[in-house]
Design a protein around this motif. Structure first.
Motif, PDB file in Angstrom:
ATOM      1  N   SER A   1       0.816  -1.201   0.000  1.00 11.31           N
ATOM      2  CA  SER A   1       0.000   0.000   0.000  1.00 11.31           C
ATOM      3  C   SER A   1       0.856   1.260   0.000  1.00 11.31           C
ATOM      4  O   SER A   1       1.773   1.422   0.785  1.00 11.31           O
ATOM      5  CB  SER A   1      -0.909   0.012   1.234  1.00 11.31           C
ATOM      6  OG  SER A   1      -1.555   1.265   1.341  1.00 11.31           O
TER       7      SER A   1
ATOM      8  N   LYS B   1      -7.779   0.012  -7.171  1.00 11.77           N
ATOM      9  CA  LYS B   1      -7.114  -0.957  -6.301  1.00 11.77           C
ATOM     10  C   LYS B   1      -6.965  -2.337  -6.934  1.00 11.77           C
ATOM     11  O   LYS B   1      -6.478  -3.261  -6.285  1.00 11.77           O
ATOM     12  CB  LYS B   1      -7.882  -1.089  -4.986  1.00 11.77           C
ATOM     13  CG  LYS B   1      -7.886   0.189  -4.155  1.00 11.77           C
ATOM     14  CD  LYS B   1      -8.559  -0.021  -2.813  1.00 11.77           C
ATOM     15  CE  LYS B   1      -8.488   1.237  -1.966  1.00 11.77           C
ATOM     16  NZ  LYS B   1      -9.105   1.035  -0.615  1.00 11.77           N
TER      17      LYS B   1
ATOM     18  N   TRP C   1      -5.024  -7.211  -5.957  1.00 16.90           N
ATOM     19  CA  TRP C   1      -6.142  -6.429  -5.424  1.00 16.90           C
ATOM     20  C   TRP C   1      -5.740  -5.885  -4.064  1.00 16.90           C
ATOM     21  O   TRP C   1      -5.587  -6.650  -3.117  1.00 16.90           O
ATOM     22  CB  TRP C   1      -7.389  -7.304  -5.325  1.00 16.90           C
ATOM     23  CG  TRP C   1      -8.598  -6.598  -4.767  1.00 16.90           C
ATOM     24  CD1 TRP C   1      -8.850  -5.269  -4.774  1.00 16.90           C
ATOM     25  CD2 TRP C   1      -9.722  -7.222  -4.131  1.00 16.90           C
ATOM     26  NE1 TRP C   1     -10.057  -4.993  -4.175  1.00 16.90           N
ATOM     27  CE2 TRP C   1     -10.622  -6.175  -3.772  1.00 16.90           C
ATOM     28  CE3 TRP C   1     -10.061  -8.544  -3.840  1.00 16.90           C
ATOM     29  CZ2 TRP C   1     -11.824  -6.433  -3.124  1.00 16.90           C
ATOM     30  CZ3 TRP C   1     -11.258  -8.801  -3.197  1.00 16.90           C
ATOM     31  CH2 TRP C   1     -12.128  -7.757  -2.852  1.00 16.90           C
ATOM     32  N   GLN C   2      -5.524  -4.569  -3.980  1.00 23.47           N
ATOM     33  CA  GLN C   2      -5.191  -3.910  -2.717  1.00 23.47           C
ATOM     34  C   GLN C   2      -6.493  -3.507  -2.044  1.00 23.47           C
ATOM     35  O   GLN C   2      -7.027  -2.424  -2.274  1.00 23.47           O
ATOM     36  CB  GLN C   2      -4.306  -2.697  -2.965  1.00 23.47           C
ATOM     37  CG  GLN C   2      -3.728  -2.081  -1.697  1.00 23.47           C
ATOM     38  CD  GLN C   2      -2.665  -2.948  -1.050  1.00 23.47           C
ATOM     39  OE1 GLN C   2      -1.718  -3.364  -1.703  1.00 23.47           O
ATOM     40  NE2 GLN C   2      -2.827  -3.226   0.228  1.00 23.47           N
TER      41      GLN C   2
ATOM     42  N   SER D   1      -4.286  -7.351   1.138  1.00 19.90           N
ATOM     43  CA  SER D   1      -4.162  -7.477  -0.313  1.00 19.90           C
ATOM     44  C   SER D   1      -4.280  -8.939  -0.715  1.00 19.90           C
ATOM     45  O   SER D   1      -3.981  -9.847   0.060  1.00 19.90           O
ATOM     46  CB  SER D   1      -2.821  -6.918  -0.803  1.00 19.90           C
ATOM     47  OG  SER D   1      -1.741  -7.656  -0.265  1.00 19.90           O
TER      48      SER D   1
ATOM     49  N   ASN E   1      -3.407 -11.572  -4.158  1.00 21.72           N
ATOM     50  CA  ASN E   1      -2.669 -11.705  -5.410  1.00 21.72           C
ATOM     51  C   ASN E   1      -2.875 -13.100  -5.982  1.00 21.72           C
ATOM     52  O   ASN E   1      -2.950 -14.085  -5.226  1.00 21.72           O
ATOM     53  CB  ASN E   1      -1.171 -11.470  -5.185  1.00 21.72           C
ATOM     54  CG  ASN E   1      -0.853 -10.043  -4.815  1.00 21.72           C
ATOM     55  OD1 ASN E   1      -0.703  -9.187  -5.670  1.00 21.72           O
ATOM     56  ND2 ASN E   1      -0.751  -9.774  -3.509  1.00 21.72           N
TER      57      ASN E   1
END
Length: 449
Positions: free
Chosen positions: A5, A361, A409-410, A416, A418
């Motif tokens: 982030s 995001k 995807w944050q 998060s 991944n």
């Protein structure tokens, strides 16, 4: 693809890939403590708060599946497992000039068919533990850091923290740093890499290796948006193995990197040359890498068209008195994709790719990556740097290709997700050595605090 982030406001610090580089002193101001976990970031230890402690860490769950890993040259032929890692650190500041940083790491594996490597299974150990003294100067600051610590320089092509496995890479030694007021920075270090061991508090540095160097970064005078790195690395390694044989290796690396962005263009270009000795033979090796891109900000999903390319030398004659195989030192792993197919040695590759910003995001990257041997006589090298049996010599340089898709995807500053899919197929030379087509899948969830 791993997201960290950086979306917090300018008044607040952000989580960084290397947690020891975070600075939470801004939270001395109570008005900036807007997150429920900020209570862990500013813990005063004396009356005026000049002594304080920061506590943080990470929890990560990562699932991996592989079918015929490393083009079918790895074992077992099929494998799926769950990686679990937990990190916890305490950063204690004793006034403005002295601090200690301690980080514990635990890595566990569930379901792996083969015996897990120590980089995946290490029940509990010290990942980082150092003391640091910082002195302010009229134009910047000077610091000395001693103990166990992470090293990562530039774009991590040659020195990185090794993010994907459970246990990140660290080194025992001393680092001296100077930072100027205009982005100038110089690091000098003398270390030994830490060798993880399965067990509890039993990791020690590798007495068979020594690693030292100097790394400098600065803006290029007179050229806006352009920065440059200059570096020197020295490596000693006992009983190093290449296709040419095994011997003690003493290798020096000098290199440079030019990087920056202007409007929609971004670039990252690097070249390095290596010399030294391999037993009684001389070393002469080199690499050139580039990562350039153009982002269409006025189009849906702001697509970035990118092109990565590498030319990394191999050994053109296994029987002469010269070793031409490039040693990537301590690179980011995986290097070309999460499938971790190839070590960056004796290699030519290109990787056209496109990145889509599906939302602020959510990011998707898709790429194609063919691979060739740079020197036909030399081997294909399996990570971290092992010559694959039966791949030296022969005719034809084509190693194979891979198609990759990665999504990140944050969800928030803390959470998060991944995911990665890779399909790979070998060329004829690798098929002759027993290679087969295969697949790799990974999915991870990471929570930082």
């Amino acid at each position: 693809m791993t997201l960290i982030s950086t979306a917090r406001s300018e008044e607040r610090p952000a989580y960084k890939s290397s947690r020891s580089e975070e600075d939470w002193t801004a939270l001395r101001d109570p008005s900036k403590r807007t997150d429920p976990l900020d209570a862990l970031k500013w813990i005063p230890l004396n009356g005026d708060g000049s002594w304080y402690m920061t506590i943080g860490g990470e929890l990560r769950e990562r699932y991996e599946y592989s079918r015929y890993p490393v083009f079918g040259l790895g074992a077992p032929a099929r494998n799926d497992y769950l990686l679990q890692r937990a990190y916890l650190f305490a950063d204690v500041h004793y006034g403005p000039y002295l601090r200690t940083f301690t980080e514990l790491a635990s890595g566990l594996v569930t379901g792996e068919a083969a015996e897990p490597s120590p980089t995946q299974k290490d029940e509990l150990d010290l990942l980082q533990g150092f003391g640091e003294v910082t002195l302010p100067l009229s134009e910047g600051k000077f610091s000395v850091r001693a103990g166990r610590q992470e090293l990562s320089f530039g774009s991590s092509r040659l020195v990185s923290v090794r993010e994907s496995p459970n246990i990140r890479r660290s080194f025992d030694g001393v680092r001296v740093s100077w930072s100027g007021q205009d982005s100038e920075h110089i690091d000098a270090f003398l270390t030994r890499p830490v060798a993880p061991q399965t067990g509890t508090f039993n990791d020690s540095n590798d007495q068979n290796q020594a690693f030292w160097g100097v790394y400098a970064t600065a803006n290029v005078p007179g050229i806006a948006d352009l920065k440059a790195d200059l570096y020197y690395f020295g490596l000693e390694r006992k009983n190093a193995r290449f296709a040419q044989g095994a011997a003690d290796e003493q290798r020096q690396t000098v290199g440079t990197r030019l990087f920056g962005s202007h409007d929609a263009f971004d670039w990252n270009v690097e070249a390095a040359y290596q010399f030294g000795t391999f037993g009684t033979d001389n070393i002469s090796a080199w690499t050139a890498s580039t990562d350039i891109g153009y982002t269409f900000t006025d189009i849906l999903f702001s697509p970035r068209l990118g092109l990565n390319a590498d030319v990394i030398s191999g050994d053109h004659d296994l029987h002469d008195q010269r070793l031409g195989t490039f040693n990537p030192l301590f690179p980011k792993l995986p290097y070309f994709s999460e499938a971790n197919l190839a070590a960056p040695a004796n290699l030519i590759d290109i990787q056209p790719n496109v990145t889509l910003q599906l939302s602020p995001k959510l990011e998707l990257n898709v790429g194609w990556n063919p691979l060739w041997k740079e020197a036909e006589a030399d081997s294909f090298y399996i990570p971290p740097l092992n010559p694959a049996k039966g791949t030296s010599g022969g005719t034809g340089r084509f190693i194979g290709q891979q198609i990759t898709a990665a999504v990140g995807w944050q969800v928030s500053d803390h959470l998060s997700f991944n995911g990665t899919y890779v399909h790979y197929s070998p060329g004829q030379r690798i098929r002759d050595a027993g290679g087969r087509s295969g697949d790799f899948v990974s999915a991870s969830a990471q929570w930082l605090f």
